[in-house]
Write a protein that holds these residues in place. Structure first.
Motif, PDB file in Angstrom:
ATOM      1  N   GLU A  30      46.901  52.657  40.895  1.00 12.69           N
ATOM      2  CA  GLU A  30      48.001  52.813  39.937  1.00 12.69           C
ATOM      3  C   GLU A  30      47.549  52.472  38.527  1.00 12.69           C
ATOM      4  O   GLU A  30      46.707  51.579  38.341  1.00 12.69           O
ATOM      5  N   SER A  33      46.671  48.719  36.776  1.00 14.93           N
ATOM      6  CA  SER A  33      46.436  47.719  37.822  1.00 14.93           C
ATOM      7  C   SER A  33      44.945  47.430  37.951  1.00 14.93           C
ATOM      8  O   SER A  33      44.105  48.126  37.370  1.00 14.93           O
ATOM      9  N   TYR A  35      42.118  47.163  40.823  1.00 14.46           N
ATOM     10  CA  TYR A  35      41.846  47.483  42.219  1.00 14.46           C
ATOM     11  C   TYR A  35      40.494  46.892  42.579  1.00 14.46           C
ATOM     12  O   TYR A  35      39.478  47.205  41.961  1.00 14.46           O
ATOM     13  N   ARG A 181      41.790  39.728  33.435  1.00 21.83           N
ATOM     14  CA  ARG A 181      43.265  39.641  33.488  1.00 21.83           C
ATOM     15  C   ARG A 181      43.923  40.216  32.238  1.00 21.83           C
ATOM     16  O   ARG A 181      45.064  40.641  32.265  1.00 21.83           O
ATOM     17  N   PRO A 184      44.819  44.764  32.113  1.00 17.58           N
ATOM     18  CA  PRO A 184      46.077  45.479  32.396  1.00 17.58           C
ATOM     19  C   PRO A 184      47.101  45.297  31.281  1.00 17.58           C
ATOM     20  O   PRO A 184      47.863  46.218  30.985  1.00 17.58           O
ATOM     21  N   THR A 189      43.352  50.441  33.332  1.00 14.06           N
ATOM     22  CA  THR A 189      43.258  50.395  34.792  1.00 14.06           C
ATOM     23  C   THR A 189      41.831  49.990  35.125  1.00 14.06           C
ATOM     24  O   THR A 189      40.897  50.475  34.493  1.00 14.06           O
ATOM     25  N   SER A 204      43.075  40.910  41.692  1.00 14.81           N
ATOM     26  CA  SER A 204      43.393  42.310  42.009  1.00 14.81           C
ATOM     27  C   SER A 204      44.832  42.472  42.474  1.00 14.81           C
ATOM     28  O   SER A 204      45.342  41.651  43.221  1.00 14.81           O
ATOM     29  N   THR A 205      45.437  43.581  42.081  1.00  8.10           N
ATOM     30  CA  THR A 205      46.761  43.928  42.588  1.00  8.10           C
ATOM     31  C   THR A 205      46.608  44.450  44.014  1.00  8.10           C
ATOM     32  O   THR A 205      47.409  44.165  44.884  1.00  8.10           O
ATOM     33  N   GLN A 206      45.594  45.262  44.206  1.00  7.84           N
ATOM     34  CA  GLN A 206      45.314  45.864  45.505  1.00  7.84           C
ATOM     35  C   GLN A 206      43.828  45.732  45.774  1.00  7.84           C
ATOM     36  O   GLN A 206      43.046  45.676  44.828  1.00  7.84           O
ATOM     37  N   SER A 220      47.669  45.329  49.390  1.00  7.63           N
ATOM     38  CA  SER A 220      47.562  44.001  48.786  1.00  7.63           C
ATOM     39  C   SER A 220      46.909  43.087  49.826  1.00  7.63           C
ATOM     40  O   SER A 220      46.976  43.368  51.035  1.00  7.63           O
TER      41      SER A 220
END
Ligand code: ATP
Length: 313
Positions: A30, A33, A35, A181, A184, A189, A204-206, A220
């Motif tokens: 996304e 974000s 990853y 950090r 984003p 991305t 990480s978000t994912q 996640s």
């Protein structure tokens, strides 16, 4: 259009001769974000990142980066990405400032924007005080942060970072994470690789876990842990009788061996977020004064479970 994922990868295959390094990898990232692309050595992370950076063609599969088709419009992809390889050289006899000027020029940034851009980037990566130092004399952590600044010179939407934390000491890792950090928040991305899951879990978000050229889990960290049923440690600090809190927790679904030491109750836990909420509610309803409540850890176990399963070890 604006909300389509920043990166879409569909069925990516890469063969080196008869060896298959990527075996049908699909995932999407996304916009805005981070990853985390995790896998042991040889999993195929560098191969995938090099393909996304348009440095190598896939054998099969397709991908879109910042809306541009990797195969059809590689030049558009290049305009939108900042790529930091796992190894990059720095030039001797250049100061930090000159180094970034070189990349500003190489990226066609108008000269009247160099000063502002470089000053902002140095502030971002916390190297403002080092602007006059020779690049060669920087510590490894500083060089990595400078490498990140270099990737940002042309203000790309998507950053592809190949193991930027490798070889850094713990302090330098924390400093790098702080910079990551920020990205984003700047609308960037980030696809970042590592062979260490705990290193990326926080930032990480994912995450996507790659093993033997296949994506063995994606989501996640919390979702993956629940999917696989690997356990974490529930840590609860209470005021008053901790034994009482332990008794409440013992009967709950997903809660395993419970220990009490110095007011801290620790239990192994396999539930999800709803299970955590239920456990906290049960404690509060039993009249226990909860000071802190946290489910953590289990990341090494998770990583081992995922990367052993595939090889049948
Ligand atoms: P590492 O963390 O060690 O960098 P990685 O996950 O980035 O690992 P890759 O570098 O993508 O993995 O390599 C994936 C597999 O492909 C490895 O087994 C590697 O030996 C093989 N490989 C990579 N490049 C080539 C090449 N040019 N020719 C043949 N095999 C290759």
């Amino acid at each position: 259009m604006a909300r389509e994922p920043a990166i879409v990868v569909e069925g990516l295959v890469k063969r080196y001769g008869r060896f298959t390094a990527l075996d049908g990898v699909s995932f999407s990232v996304e916009r805005g974000s981070i990853y985390g692309f995790i896998g042991p050595n040889g999993a195929g992370k560098t191969t995938a990142l090099r393909i996304l950076a348009t440095l190598m063609l896939p054998t099969e599969g397709r991908a879109w980066v910042a809306g541009a088709d990797l195969l059809g419009s590689p030049r558009d992809v290049r305009r939108h990405i900042g790529y930091m390889p796992d190894f990059f050289g720095v030039y001797d006899d250049l100061t930090v400032w000159e180094y970034l000027e070189f990349y500003a020029q190489a990226n066609g940034l108008p000269r009247d924007r160099w000063r502002r851009t470089i000053a902002d980037l140095l502030e971002l990566v916390d190297l403002g005080a080092k602007r006059g130092d020779y690049v060669e004399a920087l510590s490894r952590g500083m060089k990595q942060r400078l490498g990140l600044a270099r990737c940002l010179v042309h203000d790309p939407d998507v950053l592809l970072l190949d193991e930027p934390a490798s070889g850094l000491d713990p302090r330098a890792r924390v400093e790098l994470r702080e910079v990551l950090r920020e990205l984003p928040r700047m609308g960037k991305t980030v696809l970042i690789s590592s062979h260490i899951l705990p290193e990326l879990a926080d930032v990480s978000t994912q995450v996507g876990i790659l093993h033997g050229g296949r994506m063995v889990a994606s989501g996640s960290v919390d979702e993956i842990q629940v999917q696989l049923g690997t356990s974490r440690v529930l840590e609860v600090r209470v005021l008053g009788d901790a034994e009482n809190a332990a008794r409440v927790l013992e009967g709950l679904p997903g809660v395993g061996g419970v220990d009490v030491a110095e007011g801290l109750v620790r239990a192994s836990f396999t539930g999800g977020l709803d299970g955590q909420a239920a456990a906290l509610r049960a404690l509060v309803e039993a009249g226990i004064e909860v000071v802190s409540f946290n489910a953590a850890g289990g990341l090494e176990e998770l990583f081992m479970a995922l990367t052993e399963e595939e090889t049948g070890e």
